[in-house]
Write a protein that holds these residues in place. Structure first.
Motif, PDB file in Angstrom:
ATOM      1  N   GLY A   4       1.028 -14.632  -5.837  1.00  0.00           N
ATOM      2  CA  GLY A   4       1.712 -13.603  -5.069  1.00  0.00           C
ATOM      3  C   GLY A   4       0.709 -12.717  -4.373  1.00  0.00           C
ATOM      4  O   GLY A   4      -0.121 -13.180  -3.611  1.00  0.00           O
ATOM      5  N   ALA A   5       0.747 -11.448  -4.694  1.00  0.00           N
ATOM      6  CA  ALA A   5      -0.126 -10.491  -4.026  1.00  0.00           C
ATOM      7  C   ALA A   5      -1.339 -10.118  -4.875  1.00  0.00           C
ATOM      8  O   ALA A   5      -1.926  -9.080  -4.672  1.00  0.00           O
ATOM      9  CB  ALA A   5       0.673  -9.245  -3.662  1.00  0.00           C
ATOM     10  N   VAL A   6      -1.709 -10.967  -5.842  1.00  0.00           N
ATOM     11  CA  VAL A   6      -2.868 -10.701  -6.692  1.00  0.00           C
ATOM     12  C   VAL A   6      -3.870 -11.826  -6.517  1.00  0.00           C
ATOM     13  O   VAL A   6      -3.506 -12.997  -6.559  1.00  0.00           O
ATOM     14  CB  VAL A   6      -2.468 -10.575  -8.179  1.00  0.00           C
ATOM     15  N   GLU A   7      -5.127 -11.452  -6.305  1.00  0.00           N
ATOM     16  CA  GLU A   7      -6.192 -12.441  -6.161  1.00  0.00           C
ATOM     17  C   GLU A   7      -7.283 -12.174  -7.181  1.00  0.00           C
ATOM     18  O   GLU A   7      -7.514 -11.028  -7.563  1.00  0.00           O
ATOM     19  CB  GLU A   7      -6.789 -12.376  -4.755  1.00  0.00           C
ATOM     20  N   ILE A   8      -7.959 -13.237  -7.581  1.00  0.00           N
ATOM     21  CA  ILE A   8      -9.109 -13.135  -8.481  1.00  0.00           C
ATOM     22  C   ILE A   8     -10.364 -13.362  -7.655  1.00  0.00           C
ATOM     23  O   ILE A   8     -10.431 -14.312  -6.882  1.00  0.00           O
ATOM     24  CB  ILE A   8      -9.051 -14.204  -9.591  1.00  0.00           C
ATOM     25  N   ARG A   9     -11.356 -12.474  -7.832  1.00  0.00           N
ATOM     26  CA  ARG A   9     -12.646 -12.665  -7.158  1.00  0.00           C
ATOM     27  C   ARG A   9     -13.758 -12.202  -8.086  1.00  0.00           C
ATOM     28  O   ARG A   9     -13.527 -11.504  -9.067  1.00  0.00           O
ATOM     29  CB  ARG A   9     -12.689 -11.914  -5.832  1.00  0.00           C
ATOM     30  N   GLU A  10     -14.969 -12.626  -7.753  1.00  0.00           N
ATOM     31  CA  GLU A  10     -16.147 -12.193  -8.505  1.00  0.00           C
ATOM     32  C   GLU A  10     -16.235 -10.665  -8.460  1.00  0.00           C
ATOM     33  O   GLU A  10     -16.038 -10.061  -7.405  1.00  0.00           O
ATOM     34  CB  GLU A  10     -17.393 -12.806  -7.857  1.00  0.00           C
ATOM     35  N   ALA A  11     -16.505 -10.065  -9.593  1.00  0.00           N
ATOM     36  CA  ALA A  11     -16.680  -8.610  -9.642  1.00  0.00           C
ATOM     37  C   ALA A  11     -18.090  -8.261  -9.173  1.00  0.00           C
ATOM     38  O   ALA A  11     -19.030  -9.022  -9.388  1.00  0.00           O
ATOM     39  CB  ALA A  11     -16.470  -8.101 -11.061  1.00  0.00           C
ATOM     40  N   THR A  12     -18.207  -7.121  -8.547  1.00  0.00           N
ATOM     41  CA  THR A  12     -19.517  -6.585  -8.181  1.00  0.00           C
ATOM     42  C   THR A  12     -19.675  -5.241  -8.863  1.00  0.00           C
ATOM     43  O   THR A  12     -18.699  -4.625  -9.315  1.00  0.00           O
ATOM     44  CB  THR A  12     -19.660  -6.405  -6.661  1.00  0.00           C
ATOM     45  N   MET A  90      -9.106  -6.806 -19.523  1.00  0.00           N
ATOM     46  CA  MET A  90      -8.440  -5.510 -19.456  1.00  0.00           C
ATOM     47  C   MET A  90      -7.595  -5.484 -18.185  1.00  0.00           C
ATOM     48  O   MET A  90      -8.055  -5.929 -17.131  1.00  0.00           O
ATOM     49  CB  MET A  90      -9.440  -4.359 -19.423  1.00  0.00           C
ATOM     50  N   VAL A  91      -6.396  -4.971 -18.331  1.00  0.00           N
ATOM     51  CA  VAL A  91      -5.491  -4.807 -17.187  1.00  0.00           C
ATOM     52  C   VAL A  91      -5.136  -3.331 -17.091  1.00  0.00           C
ATOM     53  O   VAL A  91      -4.802  -2.694 -18.096  1.00  0.00           O
ATOM     54  CB  VAL A  91      -4.214  -5.664 -17.352  1.00  0.00           C
ATOM     55  N   SER A  92      -5.218  -2.801 -15.894  1.00  0.00           N
ATOM     56  CA  SER A  92      -4.855  -1.410 -15.677  1.00  0.00           C
ATOM     57  C   SER A  92      -3.416  -1.170 -16.131  1.00  0.00           C
ATOM     58  O   SER A  92      -2.525  -1.972 -15.828  1.00  0.00           O
ATOM     59  CB  SER A  92      -4.974  -1.070 -14.185  1.00  0.00           C
ATOM     60  N   PRO A  93      -3.160  -0.081 -16.849  1.00  0.00           N
ATOM     61  CA  PRO A  93      -1.780   0.223 -17.237  1.00  0.00           C
ATOM     62  C   PRO A  93      -0.833   0.263 -16.040  1.00  0.00           C
ATOM     63  O   PRO A  93       0.340  -0.082 -16.162  1.00  0.00           O
ATOM     64  CB  PRO A  93      -1.895   1.604 -17.899  1.00  0.00           C
ATOM     65  N   ASN A  94      -1.333   0.638 -14.873  1.00  0.00           N
ATOM     66  CA  ASN A  94      -0.499   0.679 -13.661  1.00  0.00           C
ATOM     67  C   ASN A  94      -0.107  -0.703 -13.159  1.00  0.00           C
ATOM     68  O   ASN A  94       0.791  -0.813 -12.329  1.00  0.00           O
ATOM     69  CB  ASN A  94      -1.233   1.415 -12.545  1.00  0.00           C
ATOM     70  N   ALA A  95      -0.795  -1.742 -13.649  1.00  0.00           N
ATOM     71  CA  ALA A  95      -0.540  -3.100 -13.160  1.00  0.00           C
ATOM     72  C   ALA A  95       0.162  -3.977 -14.193  1.00  0.00           C
ATOM     73  O   ALA A  95       0.435  -5.150 -13.914  1.00  0.00           O
ATOM     74  CB  ALA A  95      -1.851  -3.753 -12.738  1.00  0.00           C
ATOM     75  N   ARG A  96       0.470  -3.446 -15.356  1.00  0.00           N
ATOM     76  CA  ARG A  96       1.105  -4.259 -16.391  1.00  0.00           C
ATOM     77  C   ARG A  96       2.483  -4.701 -15.933  1.00  0.00           C
ATOM     78  O   ARG A  96       3.174  -3.998 -15.219  1.00  0.00           O
ATOM     79  CB  ARG A  96       1.177  -3.481 -17.699  1.00  0.00           C
ATOM     80  N   GLY A  97       2.839  -5.917 -16.342  1.00  0.00           N
ATOM     81  CA  GLY A  97       4.127  -6.479 -15.970  1.00  0.00           C
ATOM     82  C   GLY A  97       4.110  -7.212 -14.645  1.00  0.00           C
ATOM     83  O   GLY A  97       5.145  -7.706 -14.202  1.00  0.00           O
ATOM     84  N   ARG A  98       2.957  -7.319 -13.999  1.00  0.00           N
ATOM     85  CA  ARG A  98       2.847  -8.017 -12.709  1.00  0.00           C
ATOM     86  C   ARG A  98       2.246  -9.401 -12.861  1.00  0.00           C
ATOM     87  O   ARG A  98       1.974 -10.066 -11.872  1.00  0.00           O
ATOM     88  CB  ARG A  98       1.981  -7.210 -11.741  1.00  0.00           C
ATOM     89  N   ARG A 102      -1.864 -12.792 -17.263  1.00  0.00           N
ATOM     90  CA  ARG A 102      -1.677 -14.254 -17.247  1.00  0.00           C
ATOM     91  C   ARG A 102      -2.586 -14.886 -16.201  1.00  0.00           C
ATOM     92  O   ARG A 102      -3.237 -15.900 -16.454  1.00  0.00           O
ATOM     93  CB  ARG A 102      -0.216 -14.619 -16.976  1.00  0.00           C
ATOM     94  N   LEU A 103      -2.640 -14.304 -15.027  1.00  0.00           N
ATOM     95  CA  LEU A 103      -3.488 -14.851 -13.964  1.00  0.00           C
ATOM     96  C   LEU A 103      -4.956 -14.848 -14.392  1.00  0.00           C
ATOM     97  O   LEU A 103      -5.672 -15.848 -14.209  1.00  0.00           O
ATOM     98  CB  LEU A 103      -3.304 -14.050 -12.679  1.00  0.00           C
ATOM     99  N   LEU A 104      -5.411 -13.752 -14.995  1.00  0.00           N
ATOM    100  CA  LEU A 104      -6.784 -13.697 -15.493  1.00  0.00           C
ATOM    101  C   LEU A 104      -7.004 -14.733 -16.591  1.00  0.00           C
ATOM    102  O   LEU A 104      -8.029 -15.424 -16.622  1.00  0.00           O
ATOM    103  CB  LEU A 104      -7.126 -12.301 -16.001  1.00  0.00           C
ATOM    104  N   GLY A 105      -6.040 -14.865 -17.506  1.00  0.00           N
ATOM    105  CA  GLY A 105      -6.147 -15.851 -18.578  1.00  0.00           C
ATOM    106  C   GLY A 105      -6.228 -17.269 -18.043  1.00  0.00           C
ATOM    107  O   GLY A 105      -7.057 -18.072 -18.485  1.00  0.00           O
TER     108      GLY A 105
END
Length: 169
Positions: A4-12, A90-98, A102-105
């Motif tokens: 959806g509107a969430v992407e995974i990328r390398e952290a800097t 870790m997932v921001s409390p503001n982003a829980r339920g989105r 799971r996507l990170l896992g």
């Protein structure tokens, strides 16, 4: 990788202030991580960012670029234990339920598999963190043992730490 509107990328390192914004209160809550509560931002950053062969990623809102969560992954142990991976999330409390966790896992499992790891071991999943336990089980992880009373939960007192494993062979 995206959902959806969430992407995974390398952290800097430039992502650290956004990660720290949820890292600090999650650790302070005393329910999921055994990090020292008096970590400075710089100390926490050094713990969170993994050096190669590990890596650290962020989940970001594709529209705004806001950091929603983060994961660090790599070998669980050095030397003769480096064929089994591990990860922290870790997932921001503001982003829980989105679906960010799971996507990170899913990303972590796919990365370990692509890197040729034989399995993934989570060393310390707090047993009262039922959302995390359910997520990891849904991704195929099994509880291989529980260390009774190994975690001092702020809300529940002494609770167990699960060791969870996913066989990638």
């Amino acid at each position: 990788m995206s959902a959806g509107a969430v992407e995974i990328r390398e952290a800097t390192r430039a992502d650290w202030p956004a990660i720290w914004a949820f890292f600090a209160p999650i650790v302070a809550a005393g329910e999921t991580y055994a990090y020292p509560e008096d970590l400075t931002s710089a100390q926490a950053e050094d713990l969170w960012f993994k050096e190669p062969p590990g890596r650290t990623v962020v989940a970001v809102d594709a529209a705004t670029g806001a950091v929603l969560g983060s994961a660090g992954m790599g070998p669980n142990r050095p030397g003769r234990g480096d064929h089994v991976g591990t990860a922290s999330f870790m997932v921001s409390p503001n982003a829980r339920g989105r679906g960010v966790g799971r996507l990170l896992g899913e990303h972590v499992v796919a990365w370990h598999r692509a890197q040729g790891y034989a399995g993934i071991q989570f060393n310390a999943v707090v047993e009262t963190n039922t959302a995390a336990v359910a997520l990891w089980r849904s991704l195929g992880f099994e509880i291989v043992g529980t260390v009774p009373g190994a975690y001092r939960s702020r809300a529940h007192g002494l609770v167990g730490l699960h060791v969870m494993h996913l066989d990638l062979r």
